[in-house]
Design a protein around this motif. Structure first.
Motif, PDB file in Angstrom:
ATOM      1  N   MET A  68       0.846  -1.180   0.000  1.00 42.46           N
ATOM      2  CA  MET A  68       0.000   0.000   0.000  1.00 42.46           C
ATOM      3  C   MET A  68       0.888   1.239   0.000  1.00 42.46           C
ATOM      4  O   MET A  68       1.876   1.315   0.726  1.00 42.46           O
ATOM      5  N   ALA A  69       0.557   2.218  -0.820  1.00 40.14           N
ATOM      6  CA  ALA A  69       1.329   3.454  -0.917  1.00 40.14           C
ATOM      7  C   ALA A  69       1.130   4.302   0.339  1.00 40.14           C
ATOM      8  O   ALA A  69       0.049   4.331   0.918  1.00 40.14           O
ATOM      9  N   ARG A  70       2.185   4.972   0.744  1.00 42.63           N
ATOM     10  CA  ARG A  70       2.074   5.815   1.940  1.00 42.63           C
ATOM     11  C   ARG A  70       1.783   7.261   1.546  1.00 42.63           C
ATOM     12  O   ARG A  70       2.333   7.779   0.574  1.00 42.63           O
TER      13      ARG A  70
ATOM     14  N   ASP B  79       2.164   8.229   7.073  1.00 36.70           N
ATOM     15  CA  ASP B  79       1.972   6.801   7.330  1.00 36.70           C
ATOM     16  C   ASP B  79       2.165   6.521   8.816  1.00 36.70           C
ATOM     17  O   ASP B  79       2.931   7.178   9.491  1.00 36.70           O
TER      18      ASP B  79
ATOM     19  N   PHE C 202       1.116  10.048  -2.977  1.00 36.30           N
ATOM     20  CA  PHE C 202       1.197   8.653  -2.515  1.00 36.30           C
ATOM     21  C   PHE C 202       2.450   8.038  -3.114  1.00 36.30           C
ATOM     22  O   PHE C 202       2.649   8.063  -4.317  1.00 36.30           O
TER      23      PHE C 202
END
Length: 134
Positions: A1-3, A97, A133
């Motif tokens: 998952m992209a931060r 994040d 992101f």
């Protein structure tokens, strides 16, 4: 998952603009002083954490063209803030994040308020605020 990363450009020199960042983060409950070590933390290019006394904070800001600090809400919730001096402007990357969605939304709202209500007329074009992101 992209931060998610909050990217902000403030049309002020680093000393002036960082006071806005501290005010926004402090308003949401973040402090640059670690609740565990009672020091401020920065990271070098090799990924090593460096701890300093709060009184050395302004020296960290003046030292290089870019830098970073860690801010804490509590011992389990922290963010990483990177800055870059750009003459009469300063660019910030705030790594979101590790924060709850609610805290992320609160930070984003706080910084968008700063830009739209306090700094709006100081921008002469370009990107003032973005969520990236990575």
């Amino acid at each position: 998952m992209a931060r998610p990363i909050l990217k902000i450009t403030i049309p002020r020199n680093i000393s002036e603009s960082f006071s806005y960042v501290i005010d926004c983060l402090g308003g949401v409950g973040f402090s640059m002083v670690s609740p565990v070590s009672q020091k401020i933390a920065t990271w070098n290019d090799h990924g090593d954490q460096l701890l300093f006394e709060y009184s050395d904070f302004h020296e960290i800001l003046r030292k290089d063209e870019q830098g970073n600090l860690q801010f804490w809400k509590n011992a389990n919730e922290d963010i990483f803030v990177h800055w870059k001096k750009m003459g009469d402007r300063s660019k910030y990357l705030i790594y979101l994040d590790g924060l709850s969605g609610e805290t992320q939304e609160l930070l984003i709202s706080t910084f968008s308020n700063l830009i739209l209500s306090r700094l709006r007329y100081d921008y002469r074009g370009g990107i003032a605020f973005a969520i990236i992101f990575e």
